[in-house]
Design a protein around this motif. Sequence first.
Motif, PDB file in Angstrom:
ATOM      1  N   SER A 110      51.323 -34.746  32.372  1.00  0.00           N
ATOM      2  CA  SER A 110      51.630 -33.406  31.761  1.00  0.00           C
ATOM      3  C   SER A 110      50.382 -32.422  32.562  1.00  0.00           C
ATOM      4  N   TYR A 111      50.464 -31.229  32.202  1.00  0.00           N
ATOM      5  CA  TYR A 111      49.724 -30.297  32.659  1.00  0.00           C
ATOM      6  C   TYR A 111      49.585 -29.302  31.508  1.00  0.00           C
ATOM      7  N   HIS A 112      48.145 -29.421  30.971  1.00  0.00           N
ATOM      8  CA  HIS A 112      47.799 -28.555  29.834  1.00  0.00           C
ATOM      9  C   HIS A 112      48.661 -28.722  28.848  1.00  0.00           C
TER      10      HIS A 112
ATOM     11  N   GLU B 269      40.978 -37.000  42.593  1.00  0.00           N
ATOM     12  CA  GLU B 269      40.091 -36.120  41.437  1.00  0.00           C
ATOM     13  C   GLU B 269      41.421 -35.694  40.628  1.00  0.00           C
ATOM     14  N   VAL B 270      41.030 -35.556  39.391  1.00  0.00           N
ATOM     15  CA  VAL B 270      41.869 -34.999  38.198  1.00  0.00           C
ATOM     16  C   VAL B 270      41.283 -33.993  37.555  1.00  0.00           C
ATOM     17  N   PRO B 271      41.723 -32.809  37.953  1.00  0.00           N
ATOM     18  CA  PRO B 271      41.400 -31.386  37.170  1.00  0.00           C
ATOM     19  C   PRO B 271      41.456 -31.555  35.961  1.00  0.00           C
ATOM     20  N   ASP B 272      40.596 -30.766  34.898  1.00  0.00           N
ATOM     21  CA  ASP B 272      40.687 -30.762  33.473  1.00  0.00           C
ATOM     22  C   ASP B 272      41.768 -30.258  33.137  1.00  0.00           C
TER      23      ASP B 272
ATOM     24  N   PRO C 243      43.285 -30.821  50.100  1.00  0.00           N
ATOM     25  CA  PRO C 243      43.176 -32.259  50.300  1.00  0.00           C
ATOM     26  C   PRO C 243      42.512 -33.130  49.167  1.00  0.00           C
ATOM     27  N   LYS C 244      41.889 -32.309  48.241  1.00  0.00           N
ATOM     28  CA  LYS C 244      41.269 -32.650  46.849  1.00  0.00           C
ATOM     29  C   LYS C 244      42.293 -33.149  45.802  1.00  0.00           C
ATOM     30  N   THR C 245      43.507 -32.717  45.894  1.00  0.00           N
ATOM     31  CA  THR C 245      44.491 -32.865  45.069  1.00  0.00           C
ATOM     32  C   THR C 245      45.694 -33.447  45.562  1.00  0.00           C
ATOM     33  N   ASN C 246      45.936 -33.233  46.939  1.00  0.00           N
ATOM     34  CA  ASN C 246      47.163 -33.509  47.712  1.00  0.00           C
ATOM     35  C   ASN C 246      48.339 -32.716  47.347  1.00  0.00           C
TER      36      ASN C 246
ATOM     37  N   VAL D 207      55.558 -30.335  44.364  1.00  0.00           N
ATOM     38  CA  VAL D 207      55.564 -31.728  44.229  1.00  0.00           C
ATOM     39  C   VAL D 207      54.364 -32.031  43.544  1.00  0.00           C
ATOM     40  N   HIS D 208      54.628 -32.790  42.588  1.00  0.00           N
ATOM     41  CA  HIS D 208      53.515 -33.452  41.673  1.00  0.00           C
ATOM     42  C   HIS D 208      53.065 -34.778  42.341  1.00  0.00           C
ATOM     43  N   LEU D 209      52.366 -34.764  43.356  1.00  0.00           N
ATOM     44  CA  LEU D 209      52.236 -36.011  44.148  1.00  0.00           C
ATOM     45  C   LEU D 209      51.555 -36.916  43.459  1.00  0.00           C
ATOM     46  N   PHE D 210      51.872 -38.351  43.794  1.00  0.00           N
ATOM     47  CA  PHE D 210      51.226 -39.465  43.371  1.00  0.00           C
ATOM     48  C   PHE D 210      51.085 -39.470  41.860  1.00  0.00           C
ATOM     49  N   GLY D 211      51.896 -38.540  41.154  1.00  0.00           N
ATOM     50  CA  GLY D 211      51.566 -38.415  39.673  1.00  0.00           C
ATOM     51  C   GLY D 211      50.679 -37.383  39.032  1.00  0.00           C
ATOM     52  N   LEU D 212      50.309 -36.532  39.930  1.00  0.00           N
ATOM     53  CA  LEU D 212      49.181 -35.521  39.572  1.00  0.00           C
ATOM     54  C   LEU D 212      50.006 -34.170  39.540  1.00  0.00           C
ATOM     55  N   CYS D 213      50.314 -33.518  38.389  1.00  0.00           N
ATOM     56  CA  CYS D 213      50.798 -32.200  38.386  1.00  0.00           C
ATOM     57  C   CYS D 213      49.889 -31.122  39.296  1.00  0.00           C
TER      58      CYS D 213
END
Length: 383
Positions: free
Chosen positions: A162-164, A283-286, A105-108, A129-135
């Motif tokens: 993008s992711y890392h 939330e957007v992880p590093d 639930p923190k990232t969906n 799924v990269h939901l709402f634009g978050l990988c």
Amino acid sequence: MIKKNIAISLPCTGEDEWLAIKDPIVSGWLTQGVKVNEFENEFAKKHGVKHALATTSCTTGLHLILVAMGIGPGDEVIVPAFTWVATANVVLYCGATPVFADIDPKTNNIYPSEILKKITDQTKAVIVVHLFGLCADMRSIRKYLPSHIKIIEDAACAAGASYHGVSAGGLGDAAAFSFHPRKSITTGEGGMITTNDTYLAEKMVKLRNHGAEVSEEQRHLGPKPYLLPDFNLLGFNYRMTDLQGAIGLVQLQKLERYVKERRYWADYYSKQLKDVEWIGIPEVPDGIVHAWQAYVLYIYSEKSPLTRNEIMEVLQSKGISTRPGTHAVHMLNYYAERFGLASQDYPNAKLCNDNTMAIPLHNRMEADDYQYVIDVIKGLKYL
């Protein structure tokens, strides 16, 4: 406070797109042709992949990927329980079985550890799924996933993410993007497949065009356009038009600017709303660049002055359009009845189904629009 009328999303199109469709209209080549080919090439470059194939939608793109991978009856494909219904539908189109996994639930996005619990001898792929634009957390997913299971990215919302350091679309075996008007860039309807697998790409090129061994462009521009190609595969008509390709080329040139603007205003929302005790901000992880197709809040019902739906109703009365984040697919009647699923089977997906709320975020909003949304939300505590 003067009442405004703010849409949940609006496509950012104008004269550039209007002028772009002149060439295909004047040339008379309206179906898939040179503009689509240019769009594919530029999209592949921007997302750092070898191949990009335009389709009629993200849904048909996902379907093509599954078919090209040979997934069919008796096979299982793991999908997140909280996503747009198309993610699960495409698995059924192939005669395979969607197997749901719960989400964080923190990232969906799908919980990597939940994937491990769902793997069986029949598991052939997972749609991430990269939901709402978050990988999604791809490193952890790969840690839990056996190497023979294919990873398909549902990147419908993730153009520009993008992711890392690796762009969405190049994180799995294949991916599909959406150009629906609610996405950052649009072609009206439309989609794009990306992959680094040349064999898979060549197969999908044929499947996209009824299974023809030679494309329409190759045939018409070749020495014998009067001869029909051979058909060795059962294919589909999932081709994008050159009108859409021309628009897509223009939109793609604006992608970085659009995402940068969305990132700025998403950060503004977060700073302004972070102290509202009944709201959870995204939330957007590093290491992840969020594409911000949507800005989705979580409403803590036990703290909130109103339920999520009551909040949406009040905001609508104030001229602010909202939507639920998306839905928990296992709670939709068709899936619940067909597979005997209960709403509590995937508790985090249910919580997000009931409590997430997307507020307006798009490239046609002005600064005072964002401030108006913030002021109205903060004012809810006085109701």
